[in-house]
Design a protein around this motif. Structure first.
Motif, PDB file in Angstrom:
ATOM      1  N   GLN A 124       0.832  -1.176  -0.002  1.00  0.00           N
ATOM      2  CA  GLN A 124       0.048   0.078  -0.156  1.00  0.00           C
ATOM      3  C   GLN A 124       0.798   1.344   0.108  1.00  0.00           C
ATOM      4  O   GLN A 124       0.425   2.376   0.303  1.00  0.00           O
ATOM      5  CB  GLN A 124      -0.819  -0.081   1.218  1.00  0.00           C
ATOM      6  CG  GLN A 124      -1.956  -1.049   1.264  1.00  0.00           C
ATOM      7  CD  GLN A 124      -3.238  -0.785   2.116  1.00  0.00           C
ATOM      8  OE1 GLN A 124      -4.012  -1.703   2.220  1.00  0.00           O
ATOM      9  NE2 GLN A 124      -3.147   0.349   2.844  1.00  0.00           N
ATOM     10  N   GLY A 125       2.180   0.978  -0.029  1.00  0.00           N
ATOM     11  CA  GLY A 125       3.037   2.237  -0.059  1.00  0.00           C
ATOM     12  C   GLY A 125       3.409   2.810   1.222  1.00  0.00           C
ATOM     13  O   GLY A 125       3.738   4.053   1.270  1.00  0.00           O
ATOM     14  N   ILE A 126       3.033   2.154   2.330  1.00  0.00           N
ATOM     15  CA  ILE A 126       3.307   2.651   3.691  1.00  0.00           C
ATOM     16  C   ILE A 126       4.685   2.012   4.080  1.00  0.00           C
ATOM     17  O   ILE A 126       4.715   0.839   4.138  1.00  0.00           O
ATOM     18  CB  ILE A 126       2.182   2.163   4.824  1.00  0.00           C
ATOM     19  CG1 ILE A 126       0.615   2.685   4.187  1.00  0.00           C
ATOM     20  CG2 ILE A 126       2.392   2.631   6.067  1.00  0.00           C
ATOM     21  CD1 ILE A 126      -0.369   2.101   4.981  1.00  0.00           C
ATOM     22  N   THR A 127       5.586   2.852   4.281  1.00  0.00           N
ATOM     23  CA  THR A 127       6.876   2.494   4.859  1.00  0.00           C
ATOM     24  C   THR A 127       6.921   1.870   6.463  1.00  0.00           C
ATOM     25  O   THR A 127       6.039   2.355   7.058  1.00  0.00           O
ATOM     26  CB  THR A 127       7.922   3.663   4.611  1.00  0.00           C
ATOM     27  OG1 THR A 127       7.510   4.781   5.253  1.00  0.00           O
ATOM     28  CG2 THR A 127       7.917   3.620   3.227  1.00  0.00           C
ATOM     29  N   THR A 128       7.784   1.328   6.873  1.00  0.00           N
ATOM     30  CA  THR A 128       7.817   0.662   8.197  1.00  0.00           C
ATOM     31  C   THR A 128       9.264   0.652   8.593  1.00  0.00           C
ATOM     32  O   THR A 128      10.252   0.748   7.794  1.00  0.00           O
ATOM     33  CB  THR A 128       7.266  -0.765   8.350  1.00  0.00           C
ATOM     34  OG1 THR A 128       8.166  -1.723   7.539  1.00  0.00           O
ATOM     35  CG2 THR A 128       5.768  -0.606   7.883  1.00  0.00           C
ATOM     36  N   CYS A 129       9.400   0.902   9.909  1.00  0.00           N
ATOM     37  CA  CYS A 129      10.783   0.812  10.481  1.00  0.00           C
ATOM     38  C   CYS A 129      10.729   0.042  11.977  1.00  0.00           C
ATOM     39  O   CYS A 129       9.641  -0.002  12.215  1.00  0.00           O
ATOM     40  CB  CYS A 129      11.419   2.095  10.786  1.00  0.00           C
ATOM     41  SG  CYS A 129      10.632   3.111  11.982  1.00  0.00           S
ATOM     42  N   LEU A 130      11.666  -0.419  12.385  1.00  0.00           N
ATOM     43  CA  LEU A 130      11.822  -0.855  13.804  1.00  0.00           C
ATOM     44  C   LEU A 130      12.487   0.232  14.765  1.00  0.00           C
ATOM     45  O   LEU A 130      13.470   0.844  14.415  1.00  0.00           O
ATOM     46  CB  LEU A 130      12.682  -2.296  13.940  1.00  0.00           C
ATOM     47  CG  LEU A 130      12.079  -3.436  13.395  1.00  0.00           C
ATOM     48  CD1 LEU A 130      12.976  -4.810  13.621  1.00  0.00           C
ATOM     49  CD2 LEU A 130      10.552  -3.778  13.973  1.00  0.00           C
ATOM     50  N   LEU A 176      15.441  10.996  15.503  1.00  0.00           N
ATOM     51  CA  LEU A 176      16.346  10.270  14.470  1.00  0.00           C
ATOM     52  C   LEU A 176      15.326   9.292  13.624  1.00  0.00           C
ATOM     53  O   LEU A 176      15.534   9.508  12.215  1.00  0.00           O
ATOM     54  CB  LEU A 176      17.277   9.265  15.294  1.00  0.00           C
ATOM     55  CG  LEU A 176      18.451  10.043  16.019  1.00  0.00           C
ATOM     56  CD1 LEU A 176      19.112   8.789  16.670  1.00  0.00           C
ATOM     57  CD2 LEU A 176      19.320  10.404  14.815  1.00  0.00           C
ATOM     58  N   MET A 177      14.345   8.943  14.144  1.00  0.00           N
ATOM     59  CA  MET A 177      13.445   8.051  13.473  1.00  0.00           C
ATOM     60  C   MET A 177      12.514   9.203  12.477  1.00  0.00           C
ATOM     61  O   MET A 177      12.595   8.759  11.188  1.00  0.00           O
ATOM     62  CB  MET A 177      12.346   7.206  14.175  1.00  0.00           C
ATOM     63  CG  MET A 177      11.335   6.461  13.568  1.00  0.00           C
ATOM     64  SD  MET A 177       9.533   7.223  13.161  1.00  0.00           S
ATOM     65  CE  MET A 177       8.874   7.066  14.914  1.00  0.00           C
ATOM     66  N   LEU A 178      12.106  10.247  12.918  1.00  0.00           N
ATOM     67  CA  LEU A 178      11.343  11.123  11.900  1.00  0.00           C
ATOM     68  C   LEU A 178      12.262  11.715  10.842  1.00  0.00           C
ATOM     69  O   LEU A 178      11.897  11.815   9.803  1.00  0.00           O
ATOM     70  CB  LEU A 178      10.832  12.351  12.693  1.00  0.00           C
ATOM     71  CG  LEU A 178       9.600  12.377  13.371  1.00  0.00           C
ATOM     72  CD1 LEU A 178       9.384  13.579  14.157  1.00  0.00           C
ATOM     73  CD2 LEU A 178       8.577  11.748  12.442  1.00  0.00           C
ATOM     74  N   ASP A 179      13.570  11.831  11.256  1.00  0.00           N
ATOM     75  CA  ASP A 179      14.580  12.264  10.169  1.00  0.00           C
ATOM     76  C   ASP A 179      14.671  11.297   8.984  1.00  0.00           C
ATOM     77  O   ASP A 179      14.771  11.567   7.899  1.00  0.00           O
ATOM     78  CB  ASP A 179      16.027  12.702  10.774  1.00  0.00           C
ATOM     79  CG  ASP A 179      16.164  13.800  11.684  1.00  0.00           C
ATOM     80  OD1 ASP A 179      15.073  14.693  11.330  1.00  0.00           O
ATOM     81  OD2 ASP A 179      16.899  14.250  12.421  1.00  0.00           O
ATOM     82  N   LEU A 184      12.119   9.588   3.295  1.00  0.00           N
ATOM     83  CA  LEU A 184      11.272   8.731   2.405  1.00  0.00           C
ATOM     84  C   LEU A 184       9.983   9.452   1.882  1.00  0.00           C
ATOM     85  O   LEU A 184       9.370   8.708   0.988  1.00  0.00           O
ATOM     86  CB  LEU A 184      11.000   7.457   3.449  1.00  0.00           C
ATOM     87  CG  LEU A 184      11.897   6.576   4.111  1.00  0.00           C
ATOM     88  CD1 LEU A 184      11.544   5.579   5.021  1.00  0.00           C
ATOM     89  CD2 LEU A 184      12.927   6.019   2.867  1.00  0.00           C
ATOM     90  N   HIS A 185       9.359  10.431   2.672  1.00  0.00           N
ATOM     91  CA  HIS A 185       8.021  10.922   2.281  1.00  0.00           C
ATOM     92  C   HIS A 185       8.252  12.491   2.176  1.00  0.00           C
ATOM     93  O   HIS A 185       9.107  12.921   3.004  1.00  0.00           O
ATOM     94  CB  HIS A 185       7.156  10.549   3.068  1.00  0.00           C
ATOM     95  CG  HIS A 185       6.925   9.085   3.298  1.00  0.00           C
ATOM     96  ND1 HIS A 185       6.035   8.447   2.599  1.00  0.00           N
ATOM     97  CD2 HIS A 185       7.390   8.123   4.253  1.00  0.00           C
ATOM     98  CE1 HIS A 185       5.972   6.999   2.791  1.00  0.00           C
ATOM     99  NE2 HIS A 185       6.694   6.969   3.958  1.00  0.00           N
ATOM    100  N   THR A 186       7.998  12.985   1.021  1.00  0.00           N
ATOM    101  CA  THR A 186       7.865  14.665   1.024  1.00  0.00           C
ATOM    102  C   THR A 186       6.778  15.001   1.750  1.00  0.00           C
ATOM    103  O   THR A 186       5.581  14.610   1.906  1.00  0.00           O
ATOM    104  CB  THR A 186       7.897  15.008  -0.364  1.00  0.00           C
ATOM    105  OG1 THR A 186       6.682  14.346  -1.063  1.00  0.00           O
ATOM    106  CG2 THR A 186       8.910  14.482  -1.205  1.00  0.00           C
TER     107      THR A 186
END
Length: 236
Positions: A124-130, A176-179, A184-186
């Motif tokens: 769906q174009g939703i990026t993810t992280c840990l 750091l996560m937000l950066d 990845l997203h504008t």
């Protein structure tokens, strides 16, 4: 909750749980490796557990990260061992053995459908992280686990406290996560990032301080897969 463009996950007791035998086996390895046979196995395991909880609490309070090897030394100190007799290379050697044990008794998925959910988010174009605090198990080991399971193919990045030097709920960890997400997203708004975790202080309050959407997960009362299906993926 508005439009979600990125989902950030805590790891332990959010996506995975420890093997039921691992911690006992690790304490036994520690006892043998450092020649602590004078202490009952239960005593060594108790000290190991005490240090694990203590350091986790300290990291959450200070927002910093106590190194794994410092945790080993604290265990030895609490058992009455003169830590000046410990050679630095022995700490790395024990960690390597502990890591091998970790993969012999690996964690399990908290939810059976996690891989499918990560794939659906990516589709769906939703990026993810840990975004995970660490202690006795470092980020380098957890990265190997993510690769072994194939989860790294769905994660845009992974941030671990032993690598960043900061622990949740410190604002630096979430910054750091937000950066990374912003690359990845504008025109990303913090509210378009959704952090999911099992710790009210470290995960929910920490994220909300930066305006990040956050939800407390619980395998019984508020399971992660149900949250994702209802609020993000809209699956039945």
């Amino acid at each position: 909750m508005g439009n979600i463009r990125h989902v950030s996950f805590d790891l332990w007791m959010t996506l995975i749980r420890s093997h039921p035998s691992f911690k006992t086996k690790r304490a036994a390895l520690f006892r043998s490796f450092f020649s602590l046979e004078a202490f009952p196995p239960e005593k060594v395991e108790s000290v190991y557990r005490e240090v694990d909880v203590l350091i986790n609490n300290m990291n959450e309070i200070t927002g910093r990260n106590v190194h794994t090897f410092e945790m080993y030394l604290l265990c030895l100190h609490l058992l009455g061992i003169d830590i000046k007799t410990v050679q630095p290379d022995k700490l790395e050697e024990f960690y390597s053995l502990s890591e091998a044990l970790f993969f012999q008794y690996p964690p399990s998925h908290l939810y059976e459908d996690t891989t499918q959910l990560l794939a659906a988010l990516q589709h769906q174009g939703i990026t993810t992280c840990l975004l995970s605090n660490t202690g006795f198990i470092q980020g380098r080991t957890l990265r190997k686990l993510m690769t072994a399971w194939g989860w790294d193919a769905y994660l845009s990045f992974q941030l671990y406290s032993d690598e960043t030097g900061f622990s949740k709920p410190d604002i630096q960890m979430f910054s750091l996560m937000l950066d990374r997400v912003s690359s990845l997203h504008t025109d990303l708004a913090p509210a378009e990032v959704w952090h999911l975790g099992d710790n009210q202080l470290a995960d929910v309050k920490g994220a909300q301080r930066l305006g990040i959407s956050a939800t407390l997960t619980d395998i019984v009362q508020n399971p992660l897969n149900k949250l994702l299906n209802e609020r993000c993926l809209c699956l039945t």
